[in-house]
Design a protein around this motif. Structure first.
Motif, PDB file in Angstrom:
ATOM      1  N   LEU A  12       0.826  -1.215   0.000  1.00 16.22           N
ATOM      2  CA  LEU A  12       0.000   0.000   0.000  1.00 16.22           C
ATOM      3  C   LEU A  12       0.859   1.264   0.000  1.00 16.22           C
ATOM      4  N   CYS A  15       2.113   1.709  -3.507  1.00 13.25           N
ATOM      5  CA  CYS A  15       1.001   2.214  -4.328  1.00 13.25           C
ATOM      6  C   CYS A  15       0.698   3.674  -3.992  1.00 13.25           C
ATOM      7  N   GLY A  19       0.648   6.520  -6.647  1.00 17.64           N
ATOM      8  CA  GLY A  19      -0.552   7.344  -6.778  1.00 17.64           C
ATOM      9  C   GLY A  19      -0.304   8.820  -6.563  1.00 17.64           C
ATOM     10  N   PHE A  24      -4.230   8.530 -10.786  1.00 12.39           N
ATOM     11  CA  PHE A  24      -5.436   7.720 -10.921  1.00 12.39           C
ATOM     12  C   PHE A  24      -5.538   6.723  -9.770  1.00 12.39           C
ATOM     13  N   ILE A  25      -4.542   6.754  -8.892  1.00  4.28           N
ATOM     14  CA  ILE A  25      -4.541   5.963  -7.663  1.00  4.28           C
ATOM     15  C   ILE A  25      -4.511   6.969  -6.513  1.00  4.28           C
ATOM     16  N   PRO A  26      -5.377   6.820  -5.525  1.00  3.46           N
ATOM     17  CA  PRO A  26      -5.383   7.787  -4.412  1.00  3.46           C
ATOM     18  C   PRO A  26      -4.199   7.566  -3.471  1.00  3.46           C
ATOM     19  N   GLY A  27      -3.087   8.225  -3.735  1.00  7.25           N
ATOM     20  CA  GLY A  27      -1.835   8.001  -3.019  1.00  7.25           C
ATOM     21  C   GLY A  27      -1.891   8.119  -1.506  1.00  7.25           C
ATOM     22  N   LEU A  30      -4.082   5.579   0.424  1.00  8.23           N
ATOM     23  CA  LEU A  30      -3.521   4.227   0.446  1.00  8.23           C
ATOM     24  C   LEU A  30      -2.376   4.130   1.457  1.00  8.23           C
TER      25      LEU A  30
END
Length: 157
Positions: A12, A15, A19, A24-27, A30
């Motif tokens: 996580l 990621c 992000g 496009f990934i909620p950094g 996460l």
């Protein structure tokens, strides 16, 4: 079970950093989840206050993600047209692609200023402000994820 939670937490965190740049990934959310997972282990390294403070920080960073490009537009002399254009560009960019999130506020601010009757020079300056605002938001996300990664690693060592 602790080892599995720690491994998922590390994934996580990774990621979260991705992000923070890819968008496009909620950094930050996460990365925050990695702290929650670590809290579920037998270590229980964090206080409730610590976790609440970090939840608030992450919430504020998520809100600022939408405001900072608009602030950059205004800071560089953008008018209401450029600000509205940056907001529309951000929304359209979100729908199109990850690259659209980067380019959308820039193009939106530029077009918004032109529609508002500004010269190309002023429109470009406003668009650059939107882009700098985007970069500032990315920097803030990376710093927040880095701080959470520091606390995560510190807790497992």
């Amino acid at each position: 079970m602790d080892n599995i939670l720690i491994i998922i937490g590390i994934i996580l965190l990774i990621c979260g950093f991705i992000g923070s740049v890819a968008l496009f990934i909620p950094g930050p959310p996460l990365a925050y989840c990695s702290l929650i997972l670590l809290q579920l282990t037998h270590f229980r390294p964090f206080s409730t206050i610590f976790l609440i403070v970090w939840a608030i920080v992450v919430f504020i960073v998520v809100l600022l993600d939408y405001y900072i490009p608009i602030w950059g537009t205004k800071r560089f002399g953008g008018t209401r047209g450029g600000t509205i254009g940056a907001m529309i560009g951000l929304v359209v960019g979100l729908l199109l692609s990850p690259a659209g999130i980067l380019i959308g506020p820039f193009i939106g601010a530029f077009i918004g200023e032109l529609i508002a009757g500004q010269t190309e020079r002023i429109a470009l300056r406003s668009a650059i402000g939107a882009f700098i605002g985007f970069l500032a938001g990315t920097f803030v996300r990376l710093v927040v994820c880095g701080m959470m990664a520091f606390y995560f690693v510190k807790a497992i060592i």
